[in-house]
Enzyme design. Structure first.
Site, PDB file in Angstrom:
ATOM      1  N   ASP A 109      36.899  41.908  41.260  1.00 11.30           N
ATOM      2  CA  ASP A 109      37.157  40.235  41.472  1.00 11.30           C
ATOM      3  C   ASP A 109      38.241  40.275  42.405  1.00 11.30           C
ATOM      4  OD1 ASP A 109      36.521  37.940  39.199  1.00 11.30           O
ATOM      5  OD2 ASP A 109      38.210  37.850  40.284  1.00 11.30           O
ATOM      6  N   GLU A 149      33.177  35.540  43.675  1.00  7.11           N
ATOM      7  CA  GLU A 149      34.096  36.554  44.459  1.00  7.11           C
ATOM      8  C   GLU A 149      34.112  37.801  43.444  1.00  7.11           C
ATOM      9  OE1 GLU A 149      35.018  34.950  41.798  1.00  7.11           O
ATOM     10  OE2 GLU A 149      36.980  35.036  41.347  1.00  7.11           O
TER      11      GLU A 149
HETATM   12  N1  LIG Z   1      34.383  30.366  50.274  1.00  3.95           N
HETATM   13  C1  LIG Z   1      33.703  30.735  49.184  1.00  3.95           C
HETATM   14  N2  LIG Z   1      34.345  30.511  48.134  1.00  3.95           N
HETATM   15  C2  LIG Z   1      33.414  30.610  46.928  1.00  3.95           C
HETATM   16  C3  LIG Z   1      32.220  31.125  46.998  1.00  3.95           C
HETATM   17  N3  LIG Z   1      31.535  31.292  45.768  1.00  3.95           N
HETATM   18  C4  LIG Z   1      32.600  30.909  44.926  1.00  3.95           C
HETATM   19  N4  LIG Z   1      33.587  30.587  45.565  1.00  3.95           N
HETATM   20  C5  LIG Z   1      35.034  29.991  45.338  1.00  3.95           C
HETATM   21  O1  LIG Z   1      35.607  31.110  44.548  1.00  3.95           O
HETATM   22  C6  LIG Z   1      36.616  30.647  43.606  1.00  3.95           C
HETATM   23  C7  LIG Z   1      36.756  31.278  42.242  1.00  3.95           C
HETATM   24  O2  LIG Z   1      37.890  30.834  41.625  1.00  3.95           O
HETATM   25  P1  LIG Z   1      38.388  31.397  40.150  1.00  3.95           P
HETATM   26  O3  LIG Z   1      36.997  31.611  39.414  1.00  3.95           O
HETATM   27  O4  LIG Z   1      38.988  30.295  39.460  1.00  3.95           O
HETATM   28  O5  LIG Z   1      39.025  32.351  40.312  1.00  3.95           O
HETATM   29  P2  LIG Z   1      40.164  32.952  41.263  1.00  3.95           P
HETATM   30  O6  LIG Z   1      40.795  31.763  41.880  1.00  3.95           O
HETATM   31  O7  LIG Z   1      39.889  33.975  42.218  1.00  3.95           O
HETATM   32  O8  LIG Z   1      41.238  33.173  40.036  1.00  3.95           O
HETATM   33  P3  LIG Z   1      41.276  34.746  39.364  1.00  3.95           P
HETATM   34  O9  LIG Z   1      39.648  35.294  39.472  1.00  3.95           O
HETATM   35  O10 LIG Z   1      41.727  34.242  37.979  1.00  3.95           O
HETATM   36  O11 LIG Z   1      42.260  35.483  40.102  1.00  3.95           O
HETATM   37  C8  LIG Z   1      36.045  29.263  43.347  1.00  3.95           C
HETATM   38  O12 LIG Z   1      37.236  28.184  44.130  1.00  3.95           O
HETATM   39  C9  LIG Z   1      34.969  29.063  43.872  1.00  3.95           C
HETATM   40  O13 LIG Z   1      34.697  27.809  44.761  1.00  3.95           O
HETATM   41  C10 LIG Z   1      31.737  31.304  48.407  1.00  3.95           C
HETATM   42  O14 LIG Z   1      30.444  31.802  48.468  1.00  3.95           O
HETATM   43  N5  LIG Z   1      32.519  31.146  49.333  1.00  3.95           N
END
Ligand SMILES: Nc1nc2c(ncn2[C@@H]2O[C@H](COP(=O)(O)OP(=O)(O)OP(=O)(O)O)[C@@H](O)[C@H]2O)c(=O)[nH]1
Length: 576
Positions: free
Chosen positions: A449, A492
């Site tokens: 992750d 992610e």
């Molecule tokens: N650019 C992009 N962003 C994505 C995609 N799928 C999900 N996201 C973003 O990934 C982010 C995931 O955020 P969180 O689940 O809060 O996790 P994080 O910010 O990595 O925090 P931690 O996992 O706790 O470290 C969100 O802002 C989603 O909008 C994608 O396909 N492209």
């Protein structure tokens, strides 16, 4: 006669060696060679000195009576232009002829080749009793094919032949029984080689249809079967085959029915197979009209109860066939030119077939004798067309399989990063669990992750976020050079499967990945993103399934997050 046979065979031999040279020059020249052999089938002298045509009115008055025919004045006879055929019949295909055999002490057989619709009455020595025959009235004991109607001639003297319903001049010959057997065997070999191919292909296509239930297969099989039936009926062999002799009761109208049905079925098959409707809408409509609806109407008119005279049918049927053939070729050529690959296959198959079927229609319509190349042209070209179209069907299946593979690939892969999507990696995980259990090998799973990915999106925008996801995948692939199954199971979040990896080995791989991301993903697309990964590692225990493995790996990853991120956490299996 012997020198004549030598000449014939040397002619056949030269044709064969010429054909062999052609065969070495081109890969498909065997086909040309076969055609040459067919065209050069031996043709013997016909054992007749002369043929006289008898004045129709005087012949009608004499009736089928040899004594009265012999008593006609010499003005009733005129020499026929050829000593090999019964030419000069009236508009309804009727006439009487007197044949003068070459003197010979041996038994001979009078042969009337390709009688088609003709009905014959033969008065021959010694008793001159009337013997009647047609392909619809085959003799009780069949010793030969129906290529020729045969009459035993046991004594010298003129022979009288009366003909009704002939559609073209009939070729005649007197041969010894042995010569007849030899030429008939040659004919049977060539004809049944072609028909056997047609039957085989039709059966295979029918099997395909029984499993695949696609209409195009059924139309193909129906078109092949009707073409086969047409050849069998027009050559007369259908009427001596068990299960088909009942067709004889319909006479020549039965042959017209089969021929017209064959045109309709073939046109329907062409439209479907070459996808003519979407590619050439106007032409395909015209083809359907001329090759489907109008012949259909003709068929209804043919079977409609009413006046028995159906002489209007052949010219109309042949005209429709010619126009439908021309339209089919034009439609296929345009469809091919517009990129229709399968129309190209049909063109290759169809042009030779249309050429011979057009020639046959012209021959029947104009009343010229059936030429040797045309005699076998139709069945041989039908078999050739069937084989090419089977290739076309295989090509069509291949195209469908490619489309399906692409669709399947799309359905299981993540469009952004190119790795497996959630469904794809779960499927893969189920499969590697089964394999690991069967082979008693370890299996480890990594849950990866990205840390603080939301911030990257917020700070640099989604485009940079997308580029980061691709950069992380590239870094994982750099560190895990064995290319183990990798999937993106969430925004992610990634899953990496390590078959045959113990926990310790898996930890090393996870650490290598973590380090690679940390060092190689500091900057992405010019943005200082400083990417890091939290990784959970588990190995597959005895009680694990795909869902429990993903859940436990996720929990291990959360432990890494809680422990400060950018680290690897390995947890023990539930039962070891
Ligand atoms: N650019 C992009 N962003 C994505 C995609 N799928 C999900 N996201 C973003 O990934 C982010 C995931 O955020 P969180 O689940 O809060 O996790 P994080 O910010 O990595 O925090 P931690 O996992 O706790 O470290 C969100 O802002 C989603 O909008 C994608 O396909 N492209």
């Amino acid at each position: 006669m012997a020198s004549l046979r030598r000449w014939r065979w040397s002619r056949g031999g030269r044709a064969a060696s010429a054909a062999a040279r052609v065969a070495s020059a081109r890969p498909y020249a065997w086909l040309i060679a076969c055609l040459l052999m067919v065209v050069c089938l031996p043709v013997a002298a016909n054992g007749l000195q002369r043929i006289d045509r008898i004045d129709p009115e005087q012949a009608a008055q004499a009736g089928a009576d040899a004594t009265r025919l012999a008593a006609l004045p010499s003005t009733a006879f005129e020499p026929a232009p050829s000593a090999t055929q019964l030419s000069g019949a009236d508009a309804r295909g009727r006439g009487w002829w007197r044949l003068h055999p070459v003197p010979s002490g041996d038994d001979r057989v009078l042969l009337v080749y390709h009688p088609y619709s003709a009905r014959l009455t033969v008065l021959a020595p010694p008793d001159y009793r009337a013997r009647r025959a047609s392909i619809f009235q085959p003799p009780a004991r069949i010793a030969h094919s129906q290529r020729a109607l045969a009459f035993d001639i046991d004594a010298p003297g003129p022979i009288w032949i009366g003909v009704e319903d002939a559609r073209y001049p009939l070729q005649v010959a007197l041969r010894s029984p042995r010569e007849y057997a030899v030429e008939d065997h040659a004919h049977v070999r060539v004809l049944w080689l072609a028909l056997g191919l047609l039957i085989g292909v039709a059966l295979v296509v029918l099997m395909f249809w029984s499993r695949l239930r696609e209409r195009v297969y059924l139309l193909f099989a129906a078109s092949l079967t009707s073409q086969l039936l047409y050849v069998l009926c027009s050559y007369g062999d259908a009427y001596v085959l068990p299960g088909l002799h009942w067709l004889a009761r319909f006479g020549v109208e039965g042959i017209w029915f089969v021929a017209t049905s064959s045109t309709i079925l073939t046109v329907l098959f062409l439209l479907e197979f070459a996808q003519l409707r979407p590619r050439v809408p106007w032409l395909s409509r015209a083809l359907l009209l001329v090759g489907g609806w109008l012949p259909g109407l003709l068929l209804v008119a043919l079977v409609w109860p009413g006046p028995s005279d159906r002489s209007w049918f052949p010219p109309l049927g042949n005209l429709l066939l010619l126009v439908a053939n021309a339209l089919a070729i034009l439609s296929l050529a345009v469809a091919w030119w517009r990129g229709g690959r399968h129309a190209g296959f049909v063109l290759i198959a169809w042009v030779p077939l249309v050429t011979v079927s057009t020639a046959r229609a012209v021959q029947l319509g104009s009343g010229v004798p059936l030429a040797p190349w045309l005699e076998y042209g139709l069945p041989v070209m039908e078999a050739f067309a069937a084989l090419v179209l089977v290739l076309g069907l295989a090509d069509r299946m291949l195209a469908f399989r490619r489309e399906r593979d692409v669709a399947q690939n799309d359905a299981q892969h993540d469009a952004l990063t190119g790795v497996l999507n959630r469904a794809g990696i779960e499927r893969e995980l189920r499969s590697v669990i089964v394999t690991a259990r069967r082979q008693r090998l370890p299996l480890s799973v990594l849950f990866l992750d990205l840390d603080h990915f939301k911030r990257i999106n917020d700070n640099f925008g989604h485009a940079v976020g997308d580029a980061c996801l691709r950069a992380v995948v590239a870094a994982i692939r750099n560190a895990d050079t064995d290319g183990h199954p990798l999937g993106r199971i969430g925004g992610e979040e990634f899953l990496l499967l390590l078959p045959a990896h113990h926990r310790r080995h898996a930890r090393d791989t996870a650490e290598a990945i973590r380090l690679e991301v940390e060092t190689s993903c500091r900057e992405v697309d010019g943005a200082a993103v400083e990417l890091t990964l939290s990784i959970g590692v588990v190995d597959c225990g005895a009680g694990d399934d795909a869902a429990s493995l993903i859940r436990r790996a996720d929990e291990a990853m959360y432990e890494a997050k809680h422990a400060g991120r950018n680290r690897v956490v390995v947890v023990d299996g539930p039962t070891g």
